[in-house]
Design a protein around this motif. Structure first.
Motif, short mmCIF file in Angstrom:
data_model
loop_
_atom_site.label_atom_id
_atom_site.label_comp_id
_atom_site.label_asym_id
_atom_site.label_seq_id
_atom_site.Cartn_x
_atom_site.Cartn_y
_atom_site.Cartn_z
N LEU A 223 58.13 55.58 -6.14
CA LEU A 223 59.29 54.71 -6.05
C LEU A 223 60.46 55.19 -6.89
O LEU A 223 61.54 54.60 -6.83
CB LEU A 223 58.90 53.28 -6.45
N LYS A 224 60.27 56.27 -7.65
CA LYS A 224 61.39 56.87 -8.36
C LYS A 224 62.15 57.86 -7.48
O LYS A 224 63.20 58.36 -7.88
CB LYS A 224 60.89 57.57 -9.63
N SER A 225 61.60 58.14 -6.33
CA SER A 225 62.27 59.03 -5.37
C SER A 225 62.90 58.20 -4.27
O SER A 225 62.40 57.12 -3.93
CB SER A 225 61.27 60.02 -4.77
N GLU A 226 63.99 58.68 -3.71
CA GLU A 226 64.65 57.94 -2.64
C GLU A 226 63.76 57.85 -1.41
O GLU A 226 63.72 56.83 -0.72
CB GLU A 226 65.98 58.59 -2.26
N GLY B 208 63.17 43.08 -14.09
CA GLY B 208 64.31 44.00 -14.00
C GLY B 208 63.93 45.36 -13.45
O GLY B 208 64.80 46.10 -12.97
N ALA B 209 62.64 45.72 -13.51
CA ALA B 209 62.23 47.05 -13.06
C ALA B 209 62.45 47.22 -11.57
O ALA B 209 62.98 48.26 -11.12
CB ALA B 209 60.77 47.30 -13.42
N MET B 210 62.10 46.24 -10.77
CA MET B 210 62.30 46.37 -9.34
C MET B 210 63.78 46.34 -8.98
O MET B 210 64.22 46.99 -8.02
CB MET B 210 61.55 45.25 -8.60
N ARG B 211 64.59 45.61 -9.76
CA ARG B 211 66.03 45.58 -9.52
C ARG B 211 66.64 46.96 -9.76
O ARG B 211 67.50 47.42 -9.00
CB ARG B 211 66.69 44.55 -10.42
N LYS B 212 66.19 47.64 -10.81
CA LYS B 212 66.71 48.98 -11.10
C LYS B 212 66.38 49.95 -9.97
O LYS B 212 67.12 50.91 -9.72
CB LYS B 212 66.13 49.49 -12.41
N ALA C 112 56.92 37.66 -4.47
CA ALA C 112 56.37 37.00 -5.65
C ALA C 112 56.32 37.97 -6.83
O ALA C 112 55.84 39.10 -6.69
CB ALA C 112 54.97 36.46 -5.37
N SER C 113 56.81 37.53 -7.96
CA SER C 113 56.77 38.32 -9.20
C SER C 113 55.90 37.63 -10.23
O SER C 113 56.08 36.45 -10.51
CB SER C 113 58.19 38.50 -9.77
N ALA C 114 54.97 38.39 -10.79
CA ALA C 114 54.16 37.91 -11.91
C ALA C 114 54.58 38.69 -13.15
O ALA C 114 54.73 39.91 -13.11
CB ALA C 114 52.67 38.13 -11.63
N SER C 115 54.80 37.98 -14.25
CA SER C 115 55.23 38.64 -15.48
C SER C 115 54.70 37.87 -16.68
O SER C 115 54.16 36.77 -16.55
CB SER C 115 56.77 38.70 -15.55
N GLY C 116 54.87 38.46 -17.86
CA GLY C 116 54.36 37.81 -19.06
C GLY C 116 55.04 36.51 -19.37
O GLY C 116 54.40 35.50 -19.64
#
Length: 424
Positions: free
Chosen positions: A81-84, A107-111, A129-133
Motif C-alpha cells: 500500500l506504499k506503492s501506487e 490517520g495512517a489510511m488517510r495518508k 470500520a476502524s479499530a484503534s486504541g
C-alpha cells in the motif's frame, strides 16, 4: 461481487465481501467472525512479510500456529500500500467490496489516500470500520494503544487480581477481543441499515471504550454512591457467595446468590445455621459480611475434594465449577460432544485444530473451511475479479506492488505474446 459465494448460500453472510487491512488482533479477530458467518474475507498483507502474527510462535513446519487459527476462512491478498500500484488495487477492490475493516493507527489510511472519505466517491455502499486504541479523535487518538494500555486506562486492571496484589491484566487480550466483537456487530448492523438506504457508513470502535463498556457493576456503584471499585480476587462486586472457595485439593467456584441456591449450598455443607443468620438473609447482606461468610464456608469445603464437592453441588442444583487449565479445556468432554473443536485444512500443516464459533444457527451454520492462508495465495484471483489482466498482474508483481504465493504466478494472457518465445 468479489466473492465466489452465491448470495443464497447457507452461511448468514454469504455473498458479502470484506477487505481486512489489519495486523495482530482487533481487525483480524473481527473479520474472523465475519468469515465464520460466511463472508469472503480478503486479508490485505504486506508482500514478503505479511501480518506480523506470521512471525509469532510456536511454529509448525515454519508456519505460525496462532496465525493459522486467527485467520481461518480467509484469503490472503498481498498488496504494497506504499506503492501506487498497490493502492490502486485496493481502491478497485474496495469499489466492489461490501466492507473494509482496518486497525492501523488513526490517520495512517488517510495518508495513503485510503480512508473512508477518499473511498466513498467510488464506493458509496462500502461499510468502513476502524479499530484503534483510543478512537479516531480526542486527545489520545494519536498515541499508540495496545490491549494492556486499554485495560490499564479503561479501569479493568484496577479491579483485577487480589486486594493487595500487584497490578494484573486479564489473562487474554480482552480489550482487543471485545473491540473486535463490537466491530463485527457494528458491521452487521450497518449492512442491515444499508439494505434500507443503499448507503454505507463509517464505524469507529476503540479498545478503550470497548473495555470501559464492561464496567456495568462499577458504574452502578460509582454513579449512585461515588464508590470506586477495587480488586476482589474471584469475588463478585455485589453478591455473595459468588467466588472460588478452597477445597482439600484446589478450588471450586460457586454462585449461591438466589434463595434456592443459597439454601441448597447450606444443605450440602451442613450449614443450616447460616441460613437462619440475619447477616446472610440475602445476597446483598451476605456480600456486606463476605469475609466472615467465606471463612465459615471454607472451614467446611477444605474437608471436601474438588470432585466430590462439585458432584454434590451439581446434584443439589447449586451453580459451581472446578477451575480448569487450558489443557483440560481443550480436551473437555462437554465441548467435544458438542462438536466445538474442528479441524481446518492447511496446504502445509494438514489438519489444524480450531476453536469453534460460539454462534450456533439452526439453519445457517458457521463456516468451517480452511486454516489461515499462505501469504499472497489469493492475490491473483482477487485482482482478476476486479478486472486486472494477467499481464497487469505480472507487471505489478514484478514491481513489488503485489505479492503472489509460491507457485501462484499469473496465468498466461492469450493476448500477450511478449513472453511466448520458444525456450533456447
Amino acid at each position: 461481487m468479489l466473492g465466489s459465494e452465491d448470495s443464497t448460500g447457507a452461511a448468514p453472510l454469504a455473498g458479502i465481501t470484506v477487505l481486512e487491512v489489519g495486523a495482530f488482533m482487533a481487525a483480524p479477530f473481527a473479520t474472523m467472525q465475519l468469515a465464520d458467518l460466511g463472508a469472503t474475507v480478503l486479508k490485505i498483507e504486506v508482500p514478503g512479510a505479511g501480518d506480523p502474527v506470521r512471525t509469532t510462535g510456536p511454529f509448525l513446519e515454519g508456519h505460525s500456529s496462532p496465525f493459522a487459527r486467527l485467520n481461518r476462512n480467509k484469503r490472503s491478498v498481498a498488496l504494497d500500500l506504499k506503492s501506487e500500484g498497490g493502492r490502486e488495487a485496493l481502491r478497485r477492490l474496495a469499489a466492489e467490496a461490501d466492507v473494509l475493516v482496518e486497525n492501523l493507527r488513526p490517520g495512517a489510511m488517510r495518508k495513503l489516500g485510503l480512508d473512508h472519505e477518499s473511498l466513498r466517491a467510488t464506493a458509496p455502499r462500502l461499510v468502513y470500520a476502524s479499530a484503534s486504541g483510543w478512537g479516531q479523535d480526542g486527545p489520545l487518538a494519536h498515541l499508540p494503544g495496545l490491549d494492556i494500555m486499554a485495560q490499564a486506562r479503561g479501569g479493568l486492571m484496577s479491579i483485577t487480581g487480589t486486594p493487595d496484589g500487584e497490578p494484573t491484566k486479564i489473562g487474554v487480550p480482552m480489550c482487543d477481543l471485545v473491540c473486535a466483537l463490537y466491530v463485527a456487530l457494528a458491521v452487521t448492523a450497518a449492512l442491515r441499515e444499508r439494505d434500507r438506504t443503499g448507503q454505507g457508513q463509517y464505524i469507529d470502535v476503540s479498545l478503550l471504550e470497548a473495555g470501559v463498556s464492561f464496567a456495568v457493576w462499577e458504574a452502578g456503584k460509582y454513579f449512585a454512591t461515588g464508590e470506586v471499585g477495587r480488586p476482589l480476587g474471584s469475588a463478585h462486586q455485589t453478591s455473595a457467595p459468588y467466588q472460588a472457595v478452597r477445597t482439600a485439593d484446589g478450588h471450586v467456584t460457586l454462585g449461591a446468590v438466589t434463595p434456592k441456591t443459597w439454601s441448597g449450598l447450606c444443605d450440602v455443607l451442613g450449614l443450616r445455621a447460616l441460613h437462619a443468620d440475619e447477616r446472610y438473609a440475602d445476597a446483598s447482606r451476605r456480600h456486606a459480611h463476605r469475609e466472615a461468610l467465606i471463612a465459615e464456608i471454607e472451614d467446611v469445603t477444605r474437608g471436601w475434594t474438588t470432585a466430590d464437592l462439585v458432584r454434590a453441588l451439581d446434584e443439589a442444583g447449586v451453580p459451581c465449577a472446578p477451575i480448569a487449565d487450558y489443557g483440560q479445556v481443550f480436551t473437555d468432554e462437554h465441548l467435544e460432544q458438542r462438536g466445538y473443536f474442528w479441524d481446518a485444512a492447511h496446504p502445509v500443516l494438514g489438519p489444524v485444530r480450531q476453536l469453534g464459533s460460539p454462534m450456533r444457527f439452526s439453519r445457517t451454520p458457521a463456516v468451517r473451511s480452511a486454516a489461515g492462508p499462505l501469504l499472497g495465495e489469493g492475490t491473483a484471483e482477487a485482482l482478476r475479479a476486479v478486472g486486472y489482466s494477467e499481464s497487469e498482474i505480472r507487471e505489478l508483481a514484478a514491481h513489488g506492488a503485489v505479492g503472489l504465493a509460491d507457485g501462484d504466478a499469473a496465468r498466461p494472457d492469450p493476448s500477450d505474446t511478449r513472453e511466448r518465445e520458444d525456450p533456447a
